[in-house]
Write an enzyme that holds these catalytic residues in place. Structure first.
Site, short mmCIF file in Angstrom:
data_model
loop_
_atom_site.label_atom_id
_atom_site.label_comp_id
_atom_site.label_asym_id
_atom_site.label_seq_id
_atom_site.Cartn_x
_atom_site.Cartn_y
_atom_site.Cartn_z
N CYS A 4 50.37 52.32 -3.16
CA CYS A 4 50.37 51.47 -4.35
C CYS A 4 51.18 52.10 -5.46
CB CYS A 4 48.94 51.25 -4.83
SG CYS A 4 47.85 50.59 -3.58
N ARG A 52 49.48 46.52 -5.31
CA ARG A 52 48.49 47.08 -4.39
C ARG A 52 48.88 46.91 -2.93
NH1 ARG A 52 43.26 44.58 -2.69
NH2 ARG A 52 42.09 46.28 -1.81
N LEU A 53 48.70 47.97 -2.20
CA LEU A 53 48.77 47.96 -0.74
C LEU A 53 47.35 48.07 -0.23
CD1 LEU A 53 50.35 48.08 1.94
CD2 LEU A 53 50.40 50.57 1.65
N SER A 54 46.84 47.04 0.41
CA SER A 54 45.45 47.00 0.86
C SER A 54 45.30 47.70 2.20
CB SER A 54 44.99 45.55 1.00
OG SER A 54 45.10 44.88 -0.21
N ILE A 55 44.46 48.72 2.22
CA ILE A 55 44.21 49.45 3.47
C ILE A 55 42.72 49.49 3.77
CG2 ILE A 55 44.40 51.67 4.65
CD1 ILE A 55 46.95 52.15 2.99
N ASN A 77 44.83 55.47 -7.28
CA ASN A 77 45.85 55.31 -6.25
C ASN A 77 45.59 56.36 -5.19
OD1 ASN A 77 48.07 54.54 -4.82
ND2 ASN A 77 49.51 55.66 -6.07
N GLY A 78 45.34 55.90 -4.01
CA GLY A 78 45.06 56.82 -2.92
C GLY A 78 43.70 56.53 -2.32
N GLU A 79 43.34 57.29 -1.35
CA GLU A 79 42.08 57.08 -0.66
C GLU A 79 41.07 58.14 -1.07
OE1 GLU A 79 40.33 56.98 3.88
OE2 GLU A 79 42.47 56.76 3.54
#
Length: 96
Positions: A4, A52-55, A77-79
């Protein structure tokens, strides 16, 4: 690897329409980094766009993430690798 992206403006001198145009251009420039969702925030001084990049949290990970009283937010941002344990610990005191 795609992640993201966030872009923001911090200014007291830019009018709302100008801020929106700038944010739109900034969001377009980083669109490939977060194709799943776009969120804007503008309080008159701070304006941001988040792509956003949805993971992990595909259906409910919109940002910024507000607290219960809507008086503060966080942008991440990040996991968070221990998100399940943290959620379990925090859900007794906070709404998710």
């Amino acid at each position: 690897m795609r992640i993201c992206r966030l872009s923001f403006i911090w200014s007291f001198d830019i009018h709302a329409e100008q801020r929106r145009n700038i944010l739109t251009d900034m969001g377009d420039a980083i669109a490939h980094r977060g194709p799943d969702d776009t969120q804007y925030f503008d309080d008159g001084a701070l304006a941001l766009v988040f792509k956003r990049l949805s993971i992990i949290d595909i259906s409910d990970g919109r940002q910024p993430i507000w607290n219960e009283e809507k008086c503060m937010f966080v942008i991440v941002n990040g996991e968070i690798y221990n998100h399940v344990a943290l959620r379990h610990e925090l859900e007794t005191r906070h709404q998710f």
